[in-house]
Structures are given as structure tokens and as C-alpha cells.
Enzyme design. Structure first.
Site, PDB file in Angstrom:
ATOM      1  N   HIS A   1     -15.423  32.226 -17.806  1.00 49.81           N
ATOM      2  CA  HIS A   1     -15.023  31.712 -16.473  1.00 49.81           C
ATOM      3  C   HIS A   1     -14.678  33.164 -15.711  1.00 49.81           C
ATOM      4  O   HIS A   1     -14.938  34.255 -16.116  1.00 49.81           O
ATOM      5  CB  HIS A   1     -13.797  30.985 -16.146  1.00 49.81           C
ATOM      6  CG  HIS A   1     -13.763  29.689 -16.490  1.00 49.81           C
ATOM      7  ND1 HIS A   1     -13.985  28.948 -17.807  1.00 49.81           N
ATOM      8  CD2 HIS A   1     -13.981  28.515 -15.837  1.00 49.81           C
ATOM      9  CE1 HIS A   1     -14.106  27.676 -17.629  1.00 49.81           C
ATOM     10  NE2 HIS A   1     -14.276  27.401 -16.559  1.00 49.81           N
TER      11      HIS A   1
ATOM     12  N   LYS B   1      -9.349  33.314 -13.366  1.00 48.23           N
ATOM     13  CA  LYS B   1      -8.633  32.161 -14.071  1.00 48.23           C
ATOM     14  C   LYS B   1      -7.495  32.501 -14.979  1.00 48.23           C
ATOM     15  O   LYS B   1      -7.511  33.535 -15.556  1.00 48.23           O
ATOM     16  CB  LYS B   1      -9.819  31.565 -14.860  1.00 48.23           C
ATOM     17  CG  LYS B   1      -9.307  30.175 -15.562  1.00 48.23           C
ATOM     18  CD  LYS B   1     -10.389  29.518 -16.043  1.00 48.23           C
ATOM     19  CE  LYS B   1     -10.100  27.935 -16.767  1.00 48.23           C
ATOM     20  NZ  LYS B   1      -9.287  27.331 -15.650  1.00 48.23           N
TER      21      LYS B   1
END
Length: 273
Positions: free
Chosen positions: A159, A163
Site C-alpha cells: 500500500h 497507510k
């Protein structure tokens, strides 16, 4: 819900996901944006939600208090953080408003609070609202039943740099789908990010590896590896709109459910396959 047009509220309206949710709502028939909320003190409070999301003027001012706009929506979509989501959950429960929850990173107490609230309101709670990811979860259940007992199972996820939780909720959902198919508890068989002298791989475990870099929207791979071959099931998201559209689809689906705890597989009828 009795209204033919479903009114949706978005919390975290000024964030990346919030703006995409507003866009998805304005592009979907049968729903309207009823309210948009940001945290108290945000410079975005008072701005027009449509202009904020780049969809044009909607004449809906961003509020700083969900409890003040409960008359303006039927379903709340929440992709914020666990502590905020639980506050919003209490408000929705008190006012009998349905919720679509895409927030990840809850502890057991948070999950229990969501489950308890679902006795009174309808909730779709999912780690990932992408149609593709939820199809992958179903595929993993099938693959695990055939190959899970004799292969080494690893889950790799990547990600963007912003995040804040790891492994991702989707990676954990993949692990749970596999573990449940094998009659195991993920808590007992998960191995997170190996380091140092680990020794040989223990049979029956499910490994997790995490990447955080750049602007990666979301990539997940589950690997079933044996000697001589391996099967990899991968999903790659290239736009947050896939999550936003799935969340709006869930809000529409919830209009027929006064209470209960559901996930995206219920929305897509995947549990019937």
C-alpha cells in the site's frame, strides 16, 4: 428505510477516500449525498461538499458534528479510523441509522461493539469493498480446501506510504478466509514479518509480508507454494473509486435490512456460491 432515494452521509469528507465517495454518490442513481462531515477544527468545515470533491456545487456544507446532521441521512459511510468510527457508531445506533464501515485496524473490543450495534441497525463491515477482492476471497476459500493442507501459504500486501495499519485489513481477511476453510484459527497460525534466524518454516502456518511505498492503492497476493509448483491469486487496485463504488452499492443494499451484520460477500451474494 422508506425513502425511494437513499440519503448517504460521508465522514472524513475531505480525505482521499471521502472525496471519492462523494464522487461515487453523485454518479449513482437512487442515492444522494445527505451530509458530509469533517473533524472539528478542520479548515474544510463550512465548505461545499461537492466543490470539495470536484463534482460541482451541491449546496451541502461540510459539518463538524455528525450528531447535528442525523436528520439528513439514512446511511453513513465511514472510512476513517477506529476511534472515530466507534464514536460515529454510537451516534448511528442512537438514531437508528445504517452504517457502511470500511475502517480497518479495530481491536477485539471494537469489533464486539460493531457486532452489538448490529442487533439494532444494519451494518455492512468489510475490509475491502472492491468487487474483485471479494471474488478473490471466495477463490481463496476454494483453493485452500484443495491445496491448503500440503502447501506453504504466504500473503503479501503493498500500500501507499500513508497507510497506518499493517498488515492491511484485506490481507487479514484473506488469511481468515484461508484459515476458516482449513478449520484453523488465524490467531494460532499467522506469522508476521520474519526477521533474523527464524529456523525452518513451520507447517500449517500462514505468513504475512507488508510493503509501504509511494502511491500504491492496494496490491494483495496469496501464494500456495509446493515443491515444483505454486499458485498465486492476486488483486491489484489502481483507483480508490473501486472501493467507493462498492461502498455505495452496499449502502443501497442495506436499504432492505433494518438490522444485522453483513460483509461485502453478502452484498454480492457470494456466500451462495
Amino acid at each position: 428505510m422508506t425513502n425511494s432515494t437513499i440519503r448517504i452521509a460521508v465522514v472524513g469528507a475531505g480525505g482521499r477516500m471521502g472525496r471519492q465517495l462523494i464522487q461515487a454518490i453523485t454518479q449513482t442513481k437512487g442515492v444522494v449525498l445527505g451530509a458530509a462531515v469533517e473533524r472539528a477544527g478542520s479548515t474544510l468545515v463550512g465548505s461545499d461538499a461537492g466543490e470539495l470533491a470536484g463534482t460541482g456545487l451541491l449546496n451541502i456544507a461540510v459539518s463538524d458534528d455528525l450528531s447535528k446532521v442525523t436528520d439528513h441521512f439514512d446511511v453513513l459511510i465511514d472510512f476513517t479510523r477506529p476511534e472515530g468510527t466507534l464514536e460515529h457508531l454510537a451516534i448511528c445506533r442512537a438514531h437508528h441509522k445504517a452504517m457502511v464501515i470500511g475502517t480497518t485496524g479495530f481491536d477485539d473490543a471494537g469489533k464486539a461493539a460493531i457486532s452489538a450495534a448490529s442487533a439494532e441497525i444494519g451494518i455492512v463491515f468489510a475490509a475491502n469493498f472492491s468487487v474483485g477482492v471479494n471474488v478473490v476471497l471466495k477463490l481463496l476459500e476454494k483453493a485452500a480446501k484443495v491445496m491448503g493442507d500440503y502447501t506453504d501459504i504466504e500473503i503479501i500486501e503493498a500500500h501507499h506510504r500513508y497507510k497506518v495499519d499493517a498488515p492491511s485489513g484485506t490481507a487479514l481477511a484473506m488469511g481468515e478466509a484461508i484459515a476458516e476453510s482449513l478449520g484453523r484459527s488465524l490467531k494460532d497460525c499467522a506469522v508476521y514479518t520474519r526477521e533474523g534466524h527464524t529456523g525452518e518454516r513451520k507447517p500449517g502456518t500462514i505468513g504475512f509480508a507488508t510493503v509501504r511505498a509511494g502511491d500504491i492503492v492496494g496490491e494483495h497476493t496469496a501464494m500456495f507454494a509446493d515443491i515444483g509448483e505454486r499458485v498465486e491469486i492476486t488483486h491489484k487496485a489502481t483507483s480508490r473509486m473501486t472501493f467507493a463504488n462498492g461502498a455505495v452499492k452496499s449502502a443501497i443494499w442495506l436499504s432492505n435490512h433494518d438490522n444485522g451484520l453483513f460483509d461485502m460477500r453478502d452484498v454480492l451474494s457470494l456466500n451462495e456460491l
